[in-house]
Write a protein that holds these residues in place. Structure first.
Motif, mmCIF file in Angstrom:
data_model
loop_
_atom_site.group_PDB
_atom_site.id
_atom_site.type_symbol
_atom_site.label_atom_id
_atom_site.label_comp_id
_atom_site.label_asym_id
_atom_site.label_seq_id
_atom_site.Cartn_x
_atom_site.Cartn_y
_atom_site.Cartn_z
ATOM 1 N N THR A 52 6.765 -14.859 3.153
ATOM 2 C CA THR A 52 5.979 -14.323 4.272
ATOM 3 C C THR A 52 5.140 -13.127 3.851
ATOM 4 O O THR A 52 3.952 -13.035 4.177
ATOM 5 C CB THR A 52 6.915 -13.910 5.425
ATOM 6 O OG1 THR A 52 7.739 -15.020 5.789
ATOM 7 C CG2 THR A 52 6.116 -13.468 6.640
ATOM 8 N N CYS A 101 2.310 -14.024 1.308
ATOM 9 C CA CYS A 101 1.149 -14.665 1.962
ATOM 10 C C CYS A 101 0.042 -13.635 2.196
ATOM 11 O O CYS A 101 -1.135 -13.877 1.901
ATOM 12 C CB CYS A 101 1.560 -15.270 3.304
ATOM 13 S SG CYS A 101 2.424 -16.828 3.213
ATOM 14 N N HIS A 102 0.427 -12.497 2.743
ATOM 15 C CA HIS A 102 -0.537 -11.446 3.077
ATOM 16 C C HIS A 102 -1.091 -10.778 1.824
ATOM 17 O O HIS A 102 -2.307 -10.586 1.694
ATOM 18 C CB HIS A 102 0.123 -10.399 3.975
ATOM 19 C CG HIS A 102 0.478 -10.906 5.327
ATOM 20 N ND1 HIS A 102 -0.397 -10.854 6.397
ATOM 21 C CD2 HIS A 102 1.610 -11.483 5.801
ATOM 22 C CE1 HIS A 102 0.179 -11.374 7.460
ATOM 23 N NE2 HIS A 102 1.399 -11.767 7.130
ATOM 24 N N TYR A 103 -0.219 -10.432 0.889
ATOM 25 C CA TYR A 103 -0.662 -9.686 -0.290
ATOM 26 C C TYR A 103 -1.537 -10.536 -1.211
ATOM 27 O O TYR A 103 -2.502 -10.040 -1.806
ATOM 28 C CB TYR A 103 0.544 -9.152 -1.062
ATOM 29 C CG TYR A 103 1.424 -8.244 -0.244
ATOM 30 C CD1 TYR A 103 0.872 -7.339 0.662
ATOM 31 C CD2 TYR A 103 2.815 -8.291 -0.336
ATOM 32 C CE1 TYR A 103 1.671 -6.510 1.440
ATOM 33 C CE2 TYR A 103 3.620 -7.460 0.424
ATOM 34 C CZ TYR A 103 3.041 -6.581 1.310
ATOM 35 O OH TYR A 103 3.827 -5.763 2.082
ATOM 36 N N MET A 109 -4.891 -10.675 0.206
ATOM 37 C CA MET A 109 -5.547 -9.370 0.024
ATOM 38 C C MET A 109 -6.213 -9.280 -1.350
ATOM 39 O O MET A 109 -7.358 -8.845 -1.462
ATOM 40 C CB MET A 109 -4.522 -8.243 0.177
ATOM 41 C CG MET A 109 -4.186 -7.883 1.610
ATOM 42 S SD MET A 109 -2.756 -6.764 1.730
ATOM 43 C CE MET A 109 -3.262 -5.416 0.672
ATOM 44 N N VAL A 169 3.072 -4.648 7.013
ATOM 45 C CA VAL A 169 2.539 -5.830 6.309
ATOM 46 C C VAL A 169 1.343 -6.412 7.048
ATOM 47 O O VAL A 169 0.286 -6.673 6.457
ATOM 48 C CB VAL A 169 3.633 -6.905 6.135
ATOM 49 C CG1 VAL A 169 3.029 -8.200 5.601
ATOM 50 C CG2 VAL A 169 4.712 -6.424 5.183
ATOM 51 N N LEU A 170 1.495 -6.597 8.363
ATOM 52 C CA LEU A 170 0.419 -7.195 9.154
ATOM 53 C C LEU A 170 -0.810 -6.292 9.213
ATOM 54 O O LEU A 170 -1.937 -6.747 9.003
ATOM 55 C CB LEU A 170 0.913 -7.496 10.573
ATOM 56 C CG LEU A 170 1.972 -8.592 10.720
ATOM 57 C CD1 LEU A 170 2.432 -8.689 12.156
ATOM 58 C CD2 LEU A 170 1.430 -9.928 10.256
ATOM 59 N N SER A 173 -2.637 -5.876 5.617
ATOM 60 C CA SER A 173 -3.456 -7.031 5.223
ATOM 61 C C SER A 173 -4.668 -7.187 6.128
ATOM 62 O O SER A 173 -5.785 -7.431 5.651
ATOM 63 C CB SER A 173 -2.613 -8.308 5.244
ATOM 64 O OG SER A 173 -2.231 -8.654 6.559
ATOM 65 N N ALA A 174 -4.460 -7.026 7.442
ATOM 66 C CA ALA A 174 -5.584 -7.164 8.386
ATOM 67 C C ALA A 174 -6.646 -6.096 8.142
ATOM 68 O O ALA A 174 -7.850 -6.395 8.138
ATOM 69 C CB ALA A 174 -5.065 -7.074 9.819
ATOM 70 N N TYR A 217 -6.722 -17.515 5.819
ATOM 71 C CA TYR A 217 -6.122 -16.320 6.437
ATOM 72 C C TYR A 217 -5.892 -16.543 7.931
ATOM 73 O O TYR A 217 -4.840 -16.175 8.469
ATOM 74 C CB TYR A 217 -7.028 -15.114 6.217
ATOM 75 C CG TYR A 217 -6.462 -13.820 6.766
ATOM 76 C CD1 TYR A 217 -5.377 -13.194 6.143
ATOM 77 C CD2 TYR A 217 -6.991 -13.230 7.907
ATOM 78 C CE1 TYR A 217 -4.840 -12.018 6.642
ATOM 79 C CE2 TYR A 217 -6.456 -12.049 8.413
ATOM 80 C CZ TYR A 217 -5.385 -11.448 7.771
ATOM 81 O OH TYR A 217 -4.850 -10.284 8.274
ATOM 82 N N CYS A 246 -2.458 -16.466 10.080
ATOM 83 C CA CYS A 246 -2.311 -15.516 11.188
ATOM 84 C C CYS A 246 -1.955 -16.214 12.499
ATOM 85 O O CYS A 246 -1.094 -15.747 13.244
ATOM 86 C CB CYS A 246 -3.602 -14.711 11.363
ATOM 87 S SG CYS A 246 -3.839 -13.450 10.101
#
Length: 309
Positions: A109, A112-114, A117, A206-207, A210-211, A248, A252
């Motif tokens: 999880t 996914c974000h990193y 990025m 985290v959210l 990345s956002a 992305y 999300c």
């Protein structure tokens, strides 16, 4: 049962709730989905690793995404498929196995974000500093960015799971289709305020990180495209960024659905289904999005397909 389970560290997994009549069709559907996800993601990694024309920073960074998708799907699907064919009273899992599953669920999880990025950073350099791209995005930089994405995910998840492991557990039932951090600390009868606070802060960080990074990146890319009025540059930006942004947004929407349903206890079953879909939908769609929208990959796929025919 409680004392026996506690002593032997054996837990009862709720798994996916399906009727006896629908268990086989659901099993087949999930199995086919899992096979497709694995074949498509492994295929992309193989294609990029064997085609010299794809040996560039953008595609090497992209390899982090299918690798993470393989991890995210594999960490829950084999176990979930087994449990579907078992009676609900026989879905046992050891505490150690549950911890390992929860650990990699959260690594997937966070990664996914990193990963998205660092891919956004690559697109920013390519579009906003094209003349310096080769000097900035060296092999060393690709390794550093990849290490940052995985290292940050591993460090933060290790701390989070470590806080849970310090707790004793007096319950034995995992009220979730698979193990995660919340399922683990809910087994304890001790005070879990620290776990709740850290989990909430961790999720927000985290959210938001990345956002914010991806938003700033795309604002700067859009600014460069508008001010330059270069049609070739704009086309390049649209083609490369639309793929990244699509991936992305898929992630999300899947994650937001799962988080939103947490607020409505009456939709508990829908939330559990959404948590499973988060590990199925993005990993299954990502190869399609990149395979169909990225010109270089699409051409290589068509080329290989024509050779076989």
């Amino acid at each position: 049962m409680d004392n026996l389970t506690f002593t032997n560290s054996i837990l009862l997994m709720e798994g996916l709730k399906v009727t006896t009549q629908s268990s086989q069709p659901v099993f087949i559907l999930l199995l086919l989905t899992y096979v497709f996800t694995m074949v498509s993601n492994i295929g992309l990694i193989f294609l990029i690793s064997t085609e010299k024309n794809l040996h560039d920073p953008m595609h090497f960074l992209f390899c982090n995404l299918p690798l993470n998708d393989i991890l995210g799907t594999t960490v829950i699907m084999p176990r979930l498929l087994q449990d579907i064919l078992r009676d609900t009273s026989e879905r046992y899992i050891s505490y150690a196995e549950c911890v390992i599953q929860a650990y990699f669920v959260h690594v997937f999880t966070a990664a996914c974000h990193y990963v998205l990025m660092i891919m956004a950073f690559d697109r920013y350099v390519a579009i906003c500093n094209p003349l310096r791209y080769t000097s900035i995005m060296t092999n060393k930089m690709v390794i550093k960015l990849s290490a940052f994405a995985w290292g940050l995910a591993i460090i933060l998840v290790t701390i989070m799971i470590g806080l849970t492991l310090r707790l004793s557990h007096c319950r034995y039932k995992i009220e979730n289709p698979f193990c995660d951090n919340a399922s683990l600390f809910k087994l304890s009868c001790e005070n879990v305020v620290i776990n709740n606070v850290f989990g909430l802060v961790y999720t927000i960080v985290v959210l938001s990180l990345s956002a914010m990074c991806i938003f700033i990146t795309y604002v700067r890319i859009a600014t460069v495209c508008i001010t330059s009025k270069n049609k070739s540059l704009n086309n390049k930006a649209i083609k490369t960024c639309s793929t990244h942004l699509t991936v992305y947004l898929i992630m999300c929407v899947s994650g937001a659905t799962f988080i939103l349903l947490h607020r409505f206890p009456e939709y508990s079953d829908s939330r559990k289904l959404a948590s499973i879909l988060f590990h199925i939908v993005p990993p299954g769609l990502n190869p399609l999005v990149y395979g169909l929208q990225t010109k270089e990959i699409r051409q290589k796929i068509v080329k290989h397909w024509c050779r076989k025919k």
